[in-house]
Write a protein that holds these residues in place. Structure first.
Motif, PDB file in Angstrom:
ATOM      1  N   ASP A   1      -4.801   0.152  -0.699  1.00 42.90           N
ATOM      2  CA  ASP A   1      -4.397  -0.934   0.178  1.00 42.90           C
ATOM      3  C   ASP A   1      -4.977  -2.282  -0.267  1.00 42.90           C
ATOM      4  OD1 ASP A   1      -2.904  -1.877   2.234  1.00 42.90           O
ATOM      5  OD2 ASP A   1      -4.414  -1.533   3.778  1.00 42.90           O
ATOM      6  N   LYS A   2      -5.142  -2.426  -1.582  1.00 43.45           N
ATOM      7  CA  LYS A   2      -5.591  -3.708  -2.108  1.00 43.45           C
ATOM      8  C   LYS A   2      -4.374  -4.596  -2.311  1.00 43.45           C
ATOM      9  CE  LYS A   2      -9.830  -2.669  -4.644  1.00 43.45           C
ATOM     10  NZ  LYS A   2     -10.549  -2.795  -5.911  1.00 43.45           N
ATOM     11  N   PRO A   3      -4.487  -5.875  -2.017  1.00 41.96           N
ATOM     12  CA  PRO A   3      -3.356  -6.768  -2.279  1.00 41.96           C
ATOM     13  C   PRO A   3      -3.116  -6.893  -3.789  1.00 41.96           C
ATOM     14  CG  PRO A   3      -5.300  -8.018  -1.634  1.00 41.96           C
ATOM     15  CD  PRO A   3      -5.660  -6.568  -1.485  1.00 41.96           C
ATOM     16  N   THR A   4      -1.865  -6.807  -4.216  1.00 43.52           N
ATOM     17  CA  THR A   4      -1.526  -6.969  -5.634  1.00 43.52           C
ATOM     18  C   THR A   4      -0.303  -7.875  -5.733  1.00 43.52           C
ATOM     19  OG1 THR A   4       0.131  -5.217  -5.833  1.00 43.52           O
ATOM     20  CG2 THR A   4      -2.189  -4.536  -5.974  1.00 43.52           C
ATOM     21  N   TYR A   5      -0.003  -8.321  -6.947  1.00 43.33           N
ATOM     22  CA  TYR A   5       1.179  -9.162  -7.138  1.00 43.33           C
ATOM     23  C   TYR A   5       2.446  -8.396  -6.803  1.00 43.33           C
ATOM     24  CZ  TYR A   5      -1.381 -13.091  -8.821  1.00 43.33           C
ATOM     25  OH  TYR A   5      -2.225 -14.165  -8.863  1.00 43.33           O
ATOM     26  N   VAL A   6       2.423  -7.080  -7.065  1.00 41.44           N
ATOM     27  CA  VAL A   6       3.601  -6.275  -6.760  1.00 41.44           C
ATOM     28  C   VAL A   6       3.794  -6.152  -5.246  1.00 41.44           C
ATOM     29  CG1 VAL A   6       4.673  -4.003  -7.017  1.00 41.44           C
ATOM     30  CG2 VAL A   6       3.416  -5.021  -8.934  1.00 41.44           C
ATOM     31  N   SER A   7       2.696  -5.913  -4.529  1.00 42.31           N
ATOM     32  CA  SER A   7       2.822  -5.791  -3.070  1.00 42.31           C
ATOM     33  C   SER A   7       3.200  -7.138  -2.457  1.00 42.31           C
ATOM     34  CB  SER A   7       1.518  -5.264  -2.456  1.00 42.31           C
ATOM     35  OG  SER A   7       0.486  -6.228  -2.562  1.00 42.31           O
ATOM     36  N   LEU A   8       2.797  -8.206  -3.101  1.00 44.43           N
ATOM     37  CA  LEU A   8       3.060  -9.544  -2.556  1.00 44.43           C
ATOM     38  C   LEU A   8       4.474 -10.025  -2.859  1.00 44.43           C
ATOM     39  CD1 LEU A   8       1.388 -11.963  -1.195  1.00 44.43           C
ATOM     40  CD2 LEU A   8       1.400 -12.933  -3.494  1.00 44.43           C
ATOM     41  N   MET A   9       4.914  -9.860  -4.129  1.00 42.65           N
ATOM     42  CA  MET A   9       6.204 -10.458  -4.523  1.00 42.65           C
ATOM     43  C   MET A   9       7.249  -9.443  -4.976  1.00 42.65           C
ATOM     44  SD  MET A   9       5.054 -12.409  -8.109  1.00 42.65           S
ATOM     45  CE  MET A   9       4.300 -13.823  -7.335  1.00 42.65           C
TER      46      MET A   9
ATOM     47  N   GLY B   1      -7.217  -4.377   2.584  1.00 39.71           N
ATOM     48  CA  GLY B   1      -6.547  -4.212   3.871  1.00 39.71           C
ATOM     49  C   GLY B   1      -6.006  -5.503   4.454  1.00 39.71           C
ATOM     50  N   LEU B   2      -6.363  -6.642   3.823  1.00 41.02           N
ATOM     51  CA  LEU B   2      -5.850  -7.923   4.315  1.00 41.02           C
ATOM     52  C   LEU B   2      -4.556  -8.280   3.597  1.00 41.02           C
ATOM     53  CD1 LEU B   2      -9.069 -10.152   4.427  1.00 41.02           C
ATOM     54  CD2 LEU B   2      -8.034  -8.824   6.280  1.00 41.02           C
ATOM     55  N   ARG B   3      -3.744  -9.124   4.228  1.00 40.77           N
ATOM     56  CA  ARG B   3      -2.551  -9.627   3.563  1.00 40.77           C
ATOM     57  C   ARG B   3      -2.864 -11.035   3.059  1.00 40.77           C
ATOM     58  NH1 ARG B   3       2.183  -8.319   2.058  1.00 40.77           N
ATOM     59  NH2 ARG B   3       3.786  -9.927   1.913  1.00 40.77           N
ATOM     60  N   LEU B   4      -3.058 -11.161   1.746  1.00 44.74           N
ATOM     61  CA  LEU B   4      -3.386 -12.466   1.169  1.00 44.74           C
ATOM     62  C   LEU B   4      -2.109 -13.255   0.900  1.00 44.74           C
ATOM     63  CD1 LEU B   4      -6.156 -11.667  -1.507  1.00 44.74           C
ATOM     64  CD2 LEU B   4      -6.414 -12.130   0.933  1.00 44.74           C
ATOM     65  N   THR B   5      -2.214 -14.564   0.917  1.00 47.80           N
ATOM     66  CA  THR B   5      -1.116 -15.404   0.434  1.00 47.80           C
ATOM     67  C   THR B   5      -1.150 -15.385  -1.087  1.00 47.80           C
ATOM     68  OG1 THR B   5      -2.449 -17.396   0.276  1.00 47.80           O
ATOM     69  CG2 THR B   5      -1.416 -16.942   2.418  1.00 47.80           C
ATOM     70  N   GLU B   6      -0.062 -15.867  -1.708  1.00 47.85           N
ATOM     71  CA  GLU B   6      -0.044 -15.880  -3.167  1.00 47.85           C
ATOM     72  C   GLU B   6      -1.178 -16.737  -3.726  1.00 47.85           C
ATOM     73  OE1 GLU B   6       3.747 -16.645  -5.046  1.00 47.85           O
ATOM     74  OE2 GLU B   6       2.759 -17.226  -6.901  1.00 47.85           O
ATOM     75  N   SER B   7      -1.473 -17.852  -3.060  1.00 44.66           N
ATOM     76  CA  SER B   7      -2.511 -18.726  -3.604  1.00 44.66           C
ATOM     77  C   SER B   7      -3.893 -18.084  -3.447  1.00 44.66           C
ATOM     78  CB  SER B   7      -2.458 -20.113  -2.958  1.00 44.66           C
ATOM     79  OG  SER B   7      -3.015 -20.086  -1.674  1.00 44.66           O
ATOM     80  N   GLN B   8      -4.106 -17.318  -2.371  1.00 47.25           N
ATOM     81  CA  GLN B   8      -5.386 -16.615  -2.221  1.00 47.25           C
ATOM     82  C   GLN B   8      -5.533 -15.520  -3.275  1.00 47.25           C
ATOM     83  OE1 GLN B   8      -4.781 -15.474   1.878  1.00 47.25           O
ATOM     84  NE2 GLN B   8      -6.365 -16.877   2.616  1.00 47.25           N
ATOM     85  N   LEU B   9      -4.437 -14.793  -3.487  1.00 47.35           N
ATOM     86  CA  LEU B   9      -4.449 -13.731  -4.498  1.00 47.35           C
ATOM     87  C   LEU B   9      -4.717 -14.334  -5.881  1.00 47.35           C
ATOM     88  CD1 LEU B   9      -3.939 -10.634  -4.777  1.00 47.35           C
ATOM     89  CD2 LEU B   9      -1.592 -11.195  -5.393  1.00 47.35           C
ATOM     90  N   GLN B  10      -4.077 -15.468  -6.122  1.00 42.31           N
ATOM     91  CA  GLN B  10      -4.235 -16.132  -7.416  1.00 42.31           C
ATOM     92  C   GLN B  10      -5.680 -16.599  -7.623  1.00 42.31           C
ATOM     93  OE1 GLN B  10      -0.731 -18.083  -8.642  1.00 42.31           O
ATOM     94  NE2 GLN B  10      -1.833 -19.830  -9.464  1.00 42.31           N
ATOM     95  N   GLU B  11      -6.277 -17.176  -6.588  1.00 41.07           N
ATOM     96  CA  GLU B  11      -7.667 -17.627  -6.696  1.00 41.07           C
ATOM     97  C   GLU B  11      -8.576 -16.429  -6.991  1.00 41.07           C
ATOM     98  OE1 GLU B  11      -9.041 -20.438  -6.941  1.00 41.07           O
ATOM     99  OE2 GLU B  11     -11.131 -20.229  -6.326  1.00 41.07           O
TER     100      GLU B  11
END
Lengths: 334, 334
Positions: free
Chosen positions: A283-291, A204-214
């Motif tokens: 509602d999990k953050p994914t690379y697709v939802s992010l970029m 449910g959170l919106r992660l930044t790319e670097s958070q998602l990557q970590e």
């Protein structure tokens, strides 16, 4: 170039050859018979759940990475091979496969798979992802009950470290210690379990790319990278090769997750063998939802390029299997 | 006899001295700071649950057994001490405690406690014992949620093996490998997890004494025995001493459970710090239900005698702490 690395590898052939050995080893080591020489034997009910979780399913990507990295370091450095006879890079025969280093690699391959298998068992439980289907079969807790699934997962993790510490002198102690170290770090709070905890906290959170990557470097990347490094640790490598393989493992580990996110929205459940669209829906953050889809695909290709460049820098004579697996990971459709 | 073993040990003093070191080490190693030198750090949320599970509670019996066994093997054999100077068995000073073998013992003590702690976290979960109170505090899943409890337990198991495999050369590789082997076997399907599986399958059944014994030798006995053997593995022992300590560990491991069963029906919840009468009420087979209260008590005393006789056979110069712990385990009231 006269080395065998100049000839293309039949990857499907190579995989089927390796899988035969890995499946046989898993069948042998995840069994009540494996404890026959010990003071106490594993209870049959528990072993049934453990075997269900491990055998007859799975792409075995991690064991394949272990075996491919092992073969690569066993092939020696290209600089040495060019000056040496062609025999230096021939494929190991049956006799060579029975010796210490190959056995170490096979044990490592199985140990990594046991950690992966236990993580799936626990992940599928109702308090986590609550999944009822895995590889087209009922999940472990559906089949055996939650308590047994919990225990089977716990026991699989311990068994991974048992596989790495045989007392029959087949593995040098220094190698046993290094393999346990690599696996423990990759599995624990600074690796897989840590990544799952971030994942859990990020719904449910919106992660930044670097958070998602970590998160993904820990959750799936750590164990995939450890697979490469454990394979390498079963042979001899210099520092430069070691570093190059670390870069390869890190790139492939991340690429795997990016592709997973892409497939979660592009493939259907039947093809995946698990519920598609799950991450997006939950509602999990994914690379697709992010970029976005196209950029996620491009990112995966970019990571593949990084991985292949790292292989070139490794200086190893025969990296064909590693290269083939990298391409397979990124270009897979399920 | 001129060795220091002739003087009685102030057990409370010895325990408080050892606990100070163990608590400090656990506080240091189960922390985000412990991963500061690694590529990735442990997530703070996960570490909070892990620390909650491990710190500020517990009798630390397993770590104490590790340290006591280590001290015993460091004291050397009685036959050698009688012929040597008295200095051979003096208590280690601060300088000696900073060296390799002591550090190995401290790491082992903490590793065993992490395995114990993880097993309690998973045991307390709703799908297992569904306990809400542990050591007078809400259990981990009550405090942090089930998913976090599951992950924290998983990560604690991995951390145990990380503690045993430092890469700073403070522990010889052969010792790292042996310690991992002892711990993995004691924790897994032929040890603790195996015993829990038998326990799970035996609710409502009438077990024979030998079936009950096998369950407990695995469920609690294996890790208690491993504590003794890991302590011994941090020093040097001959085969005869090793075997005697195995017998000691096995007897104490079983005695612990028999006394637990006795206390479950004779003590109240406040004294125990957990729900009393739970095993009897949940129709689990216990030593009391099998042999009656008086006979269970006598059996515990009998096991204590076996343990103390094994210590005598060990030939070790100073077994006072091990002896004291054996008496404490059997004669405890909570």
């Amino acid at each position: 170039m006269s080395s065998s690395a100049a000839f293309p590898l039949d990857l499907a052939d190579w995989i089927s050859h390796q899988l035969a050995a890995v499946e046989q080893a898993l069948d042998q080591w995840v069994s009540v018979d494996a404890s026959a020489h010990l003071e106490h034997q594993a209870p049959v009910e528990l072993m049934a759940a453990m075997r269900y979780a491990v055998l007859d399913g799975g792409k075995r990507l991690r064991p394949l990475l272990v075996m491919a990295a092992f073969e690569a370091v066993q092939s020696g450095l290209l600089s040495q091979v060019v000056n040496a006879s062609e025999e230096a890079v021939t494929v190991p025969g049956a006799l060579e496969q029975a010796t210490g280093p190959y056995q170490a690699a096979l044990r490592s391959a199985c140990a990594v798979e046991l950690i992966h298998a236990y993580s799936l068992v626990h992940d599928d439980m109702p308090c986590m992802d609550n999944d009822v289907l895995r590889r087209g079969k009922p999940t472990v807790h559906v089949q055996f009950g939650q308590a047994s699934a919990l225990l089977a997962g716990d026991a699989l993790q311990a068994l991974a470290f048992e596989l790495l510490t045989p007392d029959d002198a087949s593995l040098p102690a220094a190698q046993q210690a290094q393999l346990c170290r690599l696996l423990a770090r990759a599995a624990g709070c600074t690796g897989m379990a840590g990544g799952q905890a971030i994942d859990l906290a990020s719904v449910g959170l919106r992660l930044t790319e670097s958070q998602l990557q970590e998160m993904h470097r820990l959750k799936t990347g750590a164990l995939l990278k450890a697979s490469v490094m454990m394979g390498a640790a079963c042979g001899h490598t210099g520092a430069a090769t070691w570093c190059a393989l670390q870069e390869f493992g890190a790139a492939i580990g991340l690429a795997f997750q990016v592709v997973d996110d892409v497939l979660d929205v592009t493939a259907d459940s039947a093809t995946l063998g698990k519920t598609a669209g799950k991450d997006a829906n939950s509602d999990k953050p994914t690379y697709v939802s992010l970029m976005g889809l196209d950029e996620a695909r491009a990112f995966a290709q970019n990571l593949k390029t990084q991985a292949l460049q790292a292989l070139q820098r490794s200086g190893l004579a025969d990296v064909r299997a590693l290269q083939g697996l990298a391409e397979m990971v990124v270009d897979r459709t399920y």
